[in-house]
Enzyme design. Structure first.
Site, PDB file in Angstrom:
ATOM      1  N   LYS A 121      36.422  22.554  25.183  1.00 30.58           N
ATOM      2  CA  LYS A 121      36.241  21.709  23.995  1.00 30.58           C
ATOM      3  C   LYS A 121      37.570  21.372  23.319  1.00 30.58           C
ATOM      4  O   LYS A 121      37.782  20.239  22.876  1.00 30.58           O
ATOM      5  CB  LYS A 121      35.290  22.372  22.999  1.00 30.58           C
ATOM      6  CG  LYS A 121      35.856  23.560  22.247  1.00 30.58           C
ATOM      7  CD  LYS A 121      34.896  24.058  21.188  1.00 30.58           C
ATOM      8  CE  LYS A 121      35.499  25.221  20.408  1.00 30.58           C
ATOM      9  NZ  LYS A 121      36.689  24.865  19.638  1.00 30.58           N
ATOM     10  N   THR A 122      38.483  22.360  23.251  1.00 28.12           N
ATOM     11  CA  THR A 122      39.774  22.104  22.604  1.00 28.12           C
ATOM     12  C   THR A 122      40.576  21.083  23.396  1.00 28.12           C
ATOM     13  O   THR A 122      41.204  20.177  22.832  1.00 28.12           O
ATOM     14  CB  THR A 122      40.566  23.416  22.454  1.00 28.12           C
ATOM     15  OG1 THR A 122      39.788  24.361  21.708  1.00 28.12           O
ATOM     16  CG2 THR A 122      41.882  23.165  21.735  1.00 28.12           C
TER      17      THR A 122
ATOM     18  N   GLN B  50      26.112  28.670  19.802  1.00 27.74           N
ATOM     19  CA  GLN B  50      27.091  29.642  19.311  1.00 27.74           C
ATOM     20  C   GLN B  50      27.180  29.633  17.787  1.00 27.74           C
ATOM     21  O   GLN B  50      28.195  30.033  17.210  1.00 27.74           O
ATOM     22  CB  GLN B  50      28.473  29.359  19.917  1.00 27.74           C
ATOM     23  CG  GLN B  50      28.527  29.575  21.422  1.00 27.74           C
ATOM     24  CD  GLN B  50      29.944  29.497  21.960  1.00 27.74           C
ATOM     25  OE1 GLN B  50      30.746  30.404  21.808  1.00 27.74           O
ATOM     26  NE2 GLN B  50      30.251  28.368  22.603  1.00 27.74           N
TER      27      GLN B  50
ATOM     28  N   ASP C 212      36.137  20.192  14.461  1.00 24.44           N
ATOM     29  CA  ASP C 212      35.974  21.261  15.449  1.00 24.44           C
ATOM     30  C   ASP C 212      34.971  22.292  14.927  1.00 24.44           C
ATOM     31  O   ASP C 212      34.819  22.465  13.713  1.00 24.44           O
ATOM     32  CB  ASP C 212      37.332  21.928  15.684  1.00 24.44           C
ATOM     33  CG  ASP C 212      37.307  22.911  16.841  1.00 24.44           C
ATOM     34  OD1 ASP C 212      36.464  22.754  17.738  1.00 24.44           O
ATOM     35  OD2 ASP C 212      38.136  23.837  16.850  1.00 24.44           O
ATOM     36  N   GLU C 213      34.290  22.994  15.831  1.00 26.84           N
ATOM     37  CA  GLU C 213      33.329  24.065  15.477  1.00 26.84           C
ATOM     38  C   GLU C 213      32.310  23.578  14.445  1.00 26.84           C
ATOM     39  O   GLU C 213      32.041  24.255  13.441  1.00 26.84           O
ATOM     40  CB  GLU C 213      34.074  25.294  14.944  1.00 26.84           C
ATOM     41  CG  GLU C 213      35.090  25.896  15.903  1.00 26.84           C
ATOM     42  CD  GLU C 213      34.467  26.682  17.057  1.00 26.84           C
ATOM     43  OE1 GLU C 213      33.233  26.634  17.223  1.00 26.84           O
ATOM     44  OE2 GLU C 213      35.212  27.336  17.800  1.00 26.84           O
TER      45      GLU C 213
ATOM     46  N   ARG D  84      31.592  35.851  26.910  1.00 27.44           N
ATOM     47  CA  ARG D  84      32.992  36.289  26.767  1.00 27.44           C
ATOM     48  C   ARG D  84      33.522  36.810  28.101  1.00 27.44           C
ATOM     49  O   ARG D  84      34.731  36.958  28.284  1.00 27.44           O
ATOM     50  CB  ARG D  84      33.124  37.419  25.740  1.00 27.44           C
ATOM     51  CG  ARG D  84      32.742  37.125  24.290  1.00 27.44           C
ATOM     52  CD  ARG D  84      33.331  35.877  23.756  1.00 27.44           C
ATOM     53  NE  ARG D  84      32.403  34.754  23.928  1.00 27.44           N
ATOM     54  CZ  ARG D  84      32.729  33.473  23.876  1.00 27.44           C
ATOM     55  NH1 ARG D  84      33.988  33.129  23.721  1.00 27.44           N
ATOM     56  NH2 ARG D  84      31.819  32.526  24.012  1.00 27.44           N
TER      57      ARG D  84
END
Length: 692
Positions: free
Chosen positions: A33-34, A248, A217-218, A598
């Site tokens: 995503k980044t 998330q 973002d987020e 993770r």
């Protein structure tokens, strides 16, 4: 410059090349995503030719903003003379207020107060109003009000429960005070920005037209105030691109509203442009067996947009289950497995152990210390360094040695006994002059042998404390097994922490300590208090090792990180997922999804037959999540219940706005709520409101 697109997969490229209109990039864990967001920013500026001054990219942390800025600038052509505005929400608010706070009749020479300043101010106001409530709880409620865009007047109108009425009054005085002194707290940076834009049409239009391309973002972590602010900022063009993952969304407890991402397409649609949704479903972090477990688990949630992660890495080892009798055996087994990894040259930084509840770190810390494994605890203090545990240890030290002045001062007013700093200083001076310990002086003044240097009220409290200490000392010498029950009955330390924002975690830590003490007595009936305290000292004095160490951390703290070898402990009902009032099963499941994703190639999920629960050892069932993730065959999986509503909850209704729940009664599969909307009381079914 268009070569920057060559490093993208088709979905990422589709997102980057979309220019005008609203767009939701639904980015699964580890899906880049980044990379997508920074490439899109570089594409707008370096390929399309958008003036950097017309872009605004918002994040949640300075660290994320710094990383994204650096990555975006590397992708931009050298001729870009100045960088685009890429910062946190609150930094944007600060920059905006420096130019426009005068619209509220205030000077731009305002001073930002930090959380400690805020608590000091609240403490003085509470003292002035003669209100005794936990400061952290008051500060948290005021923050919640501001992020729900509620003025003191609105809060006072909806507050009916006694404690909330008191907090509403403190809020009113607090806000008046900071305005009169030209102060701004952290939440004001956004709330005041919102108020200025909301009430100044021309400035809103001007600001929106300046930032014609907005990226966030987020987005799943945004709250009500951030959503409303984004609506104003994009009002003139609707060119807003948000990146996030509804699966998330794990910060509902601190105000994040998952509906912001679930309803993005509806919230930002207009007659000219339909919202575009792009799903990033190729995961570059984990192997397929890990993603299969994550996908299977999260599919049990009903409130999600839906996506399925596939692994770019492909096949890998199966997800392993580690079944132990109790937490001691569990930590020992994990430590031995980790030692094998270290023996073959595995980097310790690529190994981590995660847990849902902070209290579970104790057994890991002790188990790893005994095995000689270097570890670091991230996102929190070590078990024996936590305030509530230090309080307990100080009580035990006073019981063991009443003349330990350091420990006595720590607990003399915990729980609150009305013994303030001034009284303590008078007692300490008198004790020093009399060449006695603090306890010795209090004891002699209580018996009339020494002068009482404090008020009658304080003297009465001290007399009761002396009585409790002597009763508990006698219990320690005669019936050690009953000590904890009697200790809590007389001291009531859990009540002291119950009203705090993180009270639930603190009480779980206290229960863990109580259980540990009971277990130590069972294992060694001849155990002395001094021996117990010495053993704890050895555990708590371990050096904190920051480099080349195994990571121990909560799942919340692990979000955004990745590890080659991952262990998740506590996969049992009531530990993960948490159960009971106020628990949201769908958010618990999203936490499970975050934990699993993770892991890069080696994942072990751990569960035990018994753990300490509320201070006592209890047989427990394995987590429903193991079955939902397709890792065990379980025909008796628990039925998931929706989050409960309770008296005092703040909720939002689409028509009536924000209100406070006055009563909640079960009605079929949901709740019938009596809600006070600023004095207008309505009975409404729970499915028509959302918690805030």
């Amino acid at each position: 410059m268009e070569s920057i697109l060559e490093a993208l997969n088709p979905s990422q490229r589709e997102a980057v090349e979309h220019i005008d209109g609203p767009m939701l990039i639904l980015a699964g864990a580890g899906s880049g995503k980044t990379k997508t967001l920074t490439t899109r920013l570089a594409y707008l500026v370096g390929v399309i030719g958008i003036d950097p001054a017309n872009t605004l990219t918002l994040t949640f942390t300075n660290k994320a903003a710094s990383e994204m800025r650096e990555r975006a600038l590397k992708l931009m052509p050298a001729r870009v003379s100045y960088p685009p505005l890429l910062c946190t929400f609150h930094k944007f608010g600060l920059l905006f207020l420096k130019f426009h706070i005068e619209k509220l009749g205030r000077s731009n020479a305002f001073v930002i107060i930090d959380s400690d300043d805020k608590k000091r101010l609240i403490r003085s106001i509470a003292k002035e109003l003669k209100i005794e409530l936990n400061l952290a709880f008051i500060a948290s409620e005021i923050s919640k009000y501001k992020n729900s865009i509620l003025s003191p007047k609105e809060v006072i109108a909806t507050a009916e429960l006694p404690d909330y009425k008191k907090i509403a009054n403190i809020y009113a005085v607090y806000q008046k005070n900071i305005e009169e002194n030209n102060l701004v707290d952290f939440d004001d940076l956004l709330m005041l920005t919102y108020q200025i834009l909301k009430n100044n049409t021309e400035l809103r239009k001007e600001t929106s037209n300046r930032y014609k391309y907005i990226m966030v973002d987020e987005y799943q972590d945004t709250n009500e105030l951030q959503f409303q602010l984004l609506e104003l900022l994009s009002s003139e063009h609707n060119n807003i691109c948000v990146v996030g993952d509804d699966d998330q969304s794990i910060y509902g407890w601190r105000g994040a509203n998952i509906r912001n991402i679930l309803e993005f397409a509806d919230n930002f649609k207009d007659s000219k442009m339909v919202c575009k949704t792009v799903k990033l479903e190729i995961n570059y972090r984990s192997t397929q067996p890990i993603l299969k477990a994550a996908n299977s688990l999260i599919e049990h949630n009903s409130t999600r947009l839906g996506k399925t992660l596939t692994s770019h890495k492909g096949k890998g080892e199966k997800v392993k289950l580690l079944h132990s009798l109790d937490e001691t055996m569990e930590s020992k087994a994990i430590a031995k497995e980790i030692q094998k990894l270290l023996d073959v040259g595995t980097n310790p930084d690529e190994i981590a152990v995660l847990y849902r509840i902070n209290a579970l770190s104790r057994s890991l810390e002790e188990g790893f210390s005994k095995e000689g494994l270097a570890f670091k605890l991230i996102g929190g203090m070590r078990f024996y360094e936590r305030a509530e545990i230090k309080d307990l240890i100080s009580y035990l030290r006073v019981l063991s040695n009443p003349h330990d002045d350091f420990s006595l001062v720590r607990i003399i007013n915990k729980p609150k006994r009305g013994i303030g700093k001034a009284s303590i200083e008078k007692l300490r001076k008198a004790a020093f002059d009399a060449e006695l310990s603090l306890f010795g002086y209090i004891e002699k003044s209580n018996s009339g042998e020494k002068e009482i240097v404090v008020s009658k009220k304080v003297a009465t409290s001290l007399s009761k404390l002396l009585e409790d200490i002597k009763i508990l000392q006698e219990t320690l010498s005669t019936e050690l097994g009953n000590f904890i029950s009697l200790f809590e009955e007389h001291i009531k330390l859990k009540d002291h922490y119950a009203g705090m924002v993180d009270g639930r975690d603190r009480i779980l830590n206290i229960d863990e300590f109580y259980g540990y003490f009971r277990d130590a007595v069972v294992k060694n009936p001849d155990l002395s208090l001094d021996e117990f305290l010495n053993d704890i000292s050895l555990q708590s004095d371990q050096d904190q090792i920051e480099e080349n160490a195994i990571t121990i951390m909560s799942i919340h703290a692990a979000k955004g990180l990745e590890f080659e070898h991952l262990y998740v402990i506590g996969l049992e009902e009531e530990f993960f997922p948490l159960l009971g009032e106020g628990c949201n099963m769908e958010e618990e499941r999203r936490l499970g999804y975050v934990a699993i994703t993770r892991a890069k190639s080696d994942l072990t999920l751990c569960y035990v037959d018994s753990r300490f629960y509320k201070g006592r050892r209890k047989m427990i069932d394995k987590s429903r999540f193991l079955g939902e993730a397709g890792l065990i065959s379980d025909t008796s999986l628990k039925i998931t219940k929706q989050a409960a509503f309770k008296k005092g909850d703040l909720v939002k209704h689409k028509i009536f706005g924000i209100g406070r729940v006055q009563a909640a009664n079960k009605s079929g599969k949901e709740y019938k709520l009596l809600i006070n909307f600023g004095g207008n009381k309505k009975e409404i079914l729970s499915s028509f409101v959302q918690s805030i």
